[in-house]
Every structure is written in structure tokens, then in C-alpha cells.
Motif scaffolding. Sequence first.
Motif, PDB file in Angstrom:
ATOM      1  N   GLU A 283      -3.604  -1.370   2.268  1.00 16.99           N
ATOM      2  CA  GLU A 283      -3.063  -0.785   1.048  1.00 16.99           C
ATOM      3  C   GLU A 283      -1.987  -1.718   0.500  1.00 16.99           C
ATOM      4  OE1 GLU A 283      -1.861   3.222   1.712  1.00 16.99           O
ATOM      5  OE2 GLU A 283      -3.916   3.931   2.002  1.00 16.99           O
ATOM      6  N   GLN A 284      -2.003  -1.930  -0.820  1.00 18.14           N
ATOM      7  CA  GLN A 284      -1.212  -2.990  -1.456  1.00 18.14           C
ATOM      8  C   GLN A 284       0.280  -2.925  -1.102  1.00 18.14           C
ATOM      9  OE1 GLN A 284      -1.389  -3.038  -5.738  1.00 18.14           O
ATOM     10  NE2 GLN A 284      -0.711  -5.152  -5.863  1.00 18.14           N
ATOM     11  N   GLU A 285       0.879  -1.765  -1.253  1.00 16.21           N
ATOM     12  CA  GLU A 285       2.318  -1.656  -0.989  1.00 16.21           C
ATOM     13  C   GLU A 285       2.642  -1.944   0.476  1.00 16.21           C
ATOM     14  OE1 GLU A 285       3.851   2.041  -2.318  1.00 16.21           O
ATOM     15  OE2 GLU A 285       3.407   1.666  -4.432  1.00 16.21           O
ATOM     16  N   ASP A 286       1.795  -1.461   1.376  1.00 18.38           N
ATOM     17  CA  ASP A 286       1.995  -1.722   2.804  1.00 18.38           C
ATOM     18  C   ASP A 286       1.929  -3.212   3.099  1.00 18.38           C
ATOM     19  OD1 ASP A 286       2.170   0.961   3.197  1.00 18.38           O
ATOM     20  OD2 ASP A 286       0.479   1.130   4.570  1.00 18.38           O
TER      21      ASP A 286
ATOM     22  N   GLN B 129       2.403  -5.845   1.091  1.00 18.49           N
ATOM     23  CA  GLN B 129       3.539  -6.595   0.548  1.00 18.49           C
ATOM     24  C   GLN B 129       4.805  -6.357   1.371  1.00 18.49           C
ATOM     25  OE1 GLN B 129       3.695  -5.249  -3.511  1.00 18.49           O
ATOM     26  NE2 GLN B 129       1.987  -6.561  -4.174  1.00 18.49           N
ATOM     27  N   ARG B 130       5.036  -5.097   1.749  1.00 25.82           N
ATOM     28  CA  ARG B 130       6.218  -4.772   2.540  1.00 25.82           C
ATOM     29  C   ARG B 130       6.158  -5.433   3.924  1.00 25.82           C
ATOM     30  NH1 ARG B 130       5.488   0.121   2.645  1.00 25.82           N
ATOM     31  NH2 ARG B 130       4.809   0.407   4.792  1.00 25.82           N
TER      32      ARG B 130
END
Length: 203
Positions: free
Chosen positions: A145-148, A150-151
Amino acid sequence: MRQRIVTGGAFEVRTSTGTVGGGDLPAESGAAHQEVAELRRYVEDLEVVQRHCEQCFPLPAELSPTDRIALRLARLLVDGQCVISPFLPRLSFTLTGEDSPGLRALLSEEQQSVRCSTEEFAVTLAGRRLRLGPVLIFHPRVATEQEDGQRALAALDAGRGDGCKVTVRPVDGERFRMLLQNAATSAEQAPVPLGLPGFPEPG
């Protein structure tokens, strides 16, 4: 007995003194035959899973649709089949802080194959927990998942990746696949359908 009744035909009632009556049963509709066939599959699935788990209990009078799917999935796993689990649209895991090119590719939303194992997989039926054994969970094409992603990449860059949680999903809305490690013949098996009338096959 139910299977014999829906077929119809002549019958006799007997006691220790001999025949005391009889008659003819009409053959029931196709829907009744289908109901009996589904009941037979249910009983057979439960018997196989109970024997594998070394548990024995009466046939539950009712089983929710979710429990019926779980029982069928368990039966196929015990039979050594690869199954697509409708209950596994995603997996979450925690980073250890160890860095690698493969991990960075996954966190960068590149499609990767993922495999993990659990020491114990179980299903609960009629209030009883049926432990099947260790399973392999995998899919050939997953993305983070994109946010995961990047973080997690930022945490790795800062040297604080340990403990960072990441969620991955199979692409195209598919579900993860499962194999019971003690029963499977190959880790490369193609998934088989659940084969439950009235229930959609998981993707």
C-alpha cells in the motif's frame, strides 16, 4: 436415509414380528436432490477435517456461510490442495530493520512474489477450534500500500526501520493462496476451486 427418501419408491415398515405396513414414496424435486448432495459434501468435509485434527463431535445443526467456506477450505488444505482464501485480501508484517534490494523494490510498489508461513492454522466450527498445522501463505504478485511503502522507505533511510508495519495486497483484487505444509506435494501447485454451489469462487 435422506438420500434414499428423496429418490422415492416402495418401502416397507418392519418390526420383530414381520412386515406391518408399507407404501410408495414419490420422488422429490431436483432441488431436494441438490440439498441432499450439499448435505453429503458438508458431512464428508467435516469428517475429513475431524479425522485430521483428531477431534470428533456431532454434526452442527446449522453452519453460517462463512463457516461453511472455512470448512471447505480446511478440507482442501488437508487433501494437500492449494486454495485461494477469501479471508486473506491483505497481509501485514513488521520490519526488523534489515534492509535489502528486494525489500526496497516491494516498498517502492513494484510487484513482487511474497511467501510467509505460520506455525499453526486453525478454523473454528461449532465453538471448537480445529488446528490443521503449519501453512504456507503466498502470492506471485503483490504490492505494498502506497502510504505504507513510502513511510517504511523513509524509516529505513533514517535507520529506524525496526518495528515499522507494512501491509501488502495481491494485485487486481485477488486473494492470498494457502498450502498446508504437512500435506502439500509441491509449493508450486495451482489453486483449486472451492466447488461450493451458491458461493462465488475467490479470485
